[in-house]
Design a protein around this motif. Structure first.
Motif, PDB file in Angstrom:
ATOM      1  N   MET A 313       0.836  -1.206   0.000  1.00 28.68           N
ATOM      2  CA  MET A 313       0.000   0.000   0.000  1.00 28.68           C
ATOM      3  C   MET A 313       0.867   1.250   0.000  1.00 28.68           C
ATOM      4  O   MET A 313       0.604   2.211  -0.734  1.00 28.68           O
ATOM      5  CB  MET A 313      -0.921  -0.005   1.214  1.00 28.68           C
ATOM      6  CG  MET A 313      -1.874  -1.189   1.298  1.00 28.68           C
ATOM      7  SD  MET A 313      -3.314  -1.009   0.248  1.00 28.68           S
ATOM      8  CE  MET A 313      -4.305   0.098   1.244  1.00 28.68           C
ATOM      9  N   ILE A 318      -0.124   5.064  -0.295  1.00 24.22           N
ATOM     10  CA  ILE A 318      -1.247   4.984   0.640  1.00 24.22           C
ATOM     11  C   ILE A 318      -0.718   4.601   2.017  1.00 24.22           C
ATOM     12  O   ILE A 318      -0.139   3.527   2.190  1.00 24.22           O
ATOM     13  CB  ILE A 318      -2.282   3.940   0.176  1.00 24.22           C
ATOM     14  CG1 ILE A 318      -2.812   4.297  -1.220  1.00 24.22           C
ATOM     15  CG2 ILE A 318      -3.423   3.830   1.185  1.00 24.22           C
ATOM     16  CD1 ILE A 318      -3.569   3.179  -1.887  1.00 24.22           C
ATOM     17  N   THR A 320      -0.995   3.344   5.854  1.00 27.61           N
ATOM     18  CA  THR A 320      -1.834   2.509   6.708  1.00 27.61           C
ATOM     19  C   THR A 320      -1.142   2.396   8.060  1.00 27.61           C
ATOM     20  O   THR A 320      -0.008   2.841   8.231  1.00 27.61           O
ATOM     21  CB  THR A 320      -2.033   1.097   6.124  1.00 27.61           C
ATOM     22  OG1 THR A 320      -0.747   0.463   5.976  1.00 27.61           O
ATOM     23  CG2 THR A 320      -2.745   1.143   4.781  1.00 27.61           C
ATOM     24  N   LEU A 355      -7.062   1.835   7.765  1.00 33.13           N
ATOM     25  CA  LEU A 355      -7.040   2.541   6.491  1.00 33.13           C
ATOM     26  C   LEU A 355      -7.147   4.049   6.697  1.00 33.13           C
ATOM     27  O   LEU A 355      -7.644   4.512   7.729  1.00 33.13           O
ATOM     28  CB  LEU A 355      -8.212   2.075   5.620  1.00 33.13           C
ATOM     29  CG  LEU A 355      -8.313   0.577   5.341  1.00 33.13           C
ATOM     30  CD1 LEU A 355      -9.494   0.296   4.420  1.00 33.13           C
ATOM     31  CD2 LEU A 355      -7.022   0.028   4.732  1.00 33.13           C
ATOM     32  N   VAL A 369      -7.620   3.686  -2.268  1.00 39.69           N
ATOM     33  CA  VAL A 369      -7.324   2.865  -1.093  1.00 39.69           C
ATOM     34  C   VAL A 369      -7.915   1.470  -1.235  1.00 39.69           C
ATOM     35  O   VAL A 369      -7.237   0.461  -1.009  1.00 39.69           O
ATOM     36  CB  VAL A 369      -7.868   3.543   0.192  1.00 39.69           C
ATOM     37  CG1 VAL A 369      -7.717   2.605   1.388  1.00 39.69           C
ATOM     38  CG2 VAL A 369      -7.131   4.848   0.456  1.00 39.69           C
TER      39      VAL A 369
END
Length: 378
Positions: A313, A318, A320, A355, A369
């Motif tokens: 990710m 992204i 996390t 998330l 996402v």
């Protein structure tokens, strides 16, 4: 980069801070008092006391509840370490019970067996904004004469159905609730905290203890027409909030209803976009709870490696975070009593990821996402 969270602040908060700075009174004073009043009105609490952060608030809550050296406090390991640390500050021992696998909150069915003659209180966590099952916890506590402290660090704006009425976390179903205003929370003052309670005598003790045990507050001395010499009849602490923080908090509180509504929309969007990813476990919201969705945590498939998924990710831009930590795995708590295995707590830390979720997220961000998560886990 899509971050895990973005505080929602603009000129309103900047102007509020500037107004206080230019006023000449920047420490605990009239803005703190106004913030306390606003917060009590929002939550429906009888009393609210501002403090320097949630951890210091939990410390004061346990002290006023009568927790002392040699006592035991039933709580969960599956929480940020500050929860357990606040018990240790009092010289007491945390007794860890497991959490429900779906809500990640204390499992009420495990409480009674963990009670001993040394048990003084139950420290309940409303984990990542999801209200705990207070309707099942409170009868157990009252039956055994135990005080109940609600760690509501993440839960401002969340609600629970109580006696047929939706009530906000902080109205207090136990004896005291404590909130955090850290930047990861949905109301932020940079750092800071708030204690709410229905007990006037507890509130008076919080106010005394947060300011070095000083008998006369600064505001009273400042307004007096005669010279006042304060006394310090008990040992207190420097757990005060500044007026700069409180002014920011008052602006943040105005935003809160809209912020919670938008976060619930985003959580619904996540569930909708991940509905076809049946290998992922979605967070559960009981019919009697309304989360503020401070965090949205998903369960990874058993064969998935948490670190590898998070790295995949991150490589896509992204952010996390891993599942909420377990305090009993930290060295300082290696000898703490565990009431039965903490299987769900450990699985939640090892097999869940959090998330991104913040008001400014666009549908394109949410899609990025969810698409990235599906590719990283399938």
């Amino acid at each position: 980069m899509i971050p895990i969270i973005k505080p929602l602040m603009d000129e309103a908060e900047a102007n509020a801070a500037a107004r206080v700075i230019l006023s000449g009174w920047v420490t605990q004073g009239p803005e703190v008092a106004a913030f306390e009043k606003d917060f009590a009105a929002y939550t429906g609490a009888a009393h609210a006391t501002a403090v320097s952060n949630c951890t210091t608030g939990l410390h004061l809550a346990l002290l006023v509840a009568g927790v002392k050296a040699g006592d035991e406090v039933i709580t969960v390991s599956h929480s940020y370490i500050a929860t357990a640390n606040s018990i240790l500050y009092c010289g007491a021992k945390p007794v860890f019970v497991d959490v429900d696998a779906d809500t990640m909150n204390m499992d009420p069915a495990l409480i009674e067996a963990a009670i001993t003659p040394k048990t003084k209180a139950i420290l309940v966590v409303h984990q990542i904004g999801m209200p705990a099952d207070m309707a099942r916890i409170m009868p157990i506590a009252r039956q055994h004469g135990l005080k109940v402290i609600e760690d509501a660090a993440c839960a401002v704006g969340a609600e629970l159905l109580w006696d047929g009425e939706w009530q906000k976390v902080g109205r207090v179903w136990g004896d005291v609730a404590v909130f955090s205003f850290h930047p990861r929370k949905i109301v932020s003052t940079g750092d800071g905290g708030m204690i709410t309670t229905p007990h006037a005598d507890w509130d008076a003790q919080f106010r005394l203890l947060r300011q070095h045990g000083m008998s006369v507050p600064d505001t009273v001395r400042h307004k007096a027409n005669t010279v006042i010499f304060e006394e310090h009849p008990i040992m207190g602490y420097n757990y005060r909030m500044t007026d700069i923080q409180a002014a920011v908090g008052r602006e943040q509180l105005k935003r809160l209803p809209g912020v919670v509504a938008r976060r619930r929309e985003i959580a619904d969007r996540y569930r909708e976009r991940l509905a076809d990813a049946q290998w992922l476990g979605m967070p559960a919201e009981p019919a009697w709870a309304r989360s503020n969705w401070q965090s949205f945590s998903v369960r990874l498939p058993d064969q998935a490696d948490q670190r590898e998924v998070m790295q995949a990710m991150l490589d896509k831009g992204i952010s996390t975070r891993r599942g909420i930590m377990c305090a009993h795995r930290e060295k300082v708590y290696s000898g703490s009593p565990l009431h039965a295995p903490l299987q769900n707590s450990e699985i939640s830390q090892d097999k869940r990821i959090i998330l991104p979720l913040y008001v400014q997220m666009t549908d394109a961000d949410i899609d990025a996402v969810t698409d990235g998560l599906k590719k990283a886990t399938k």
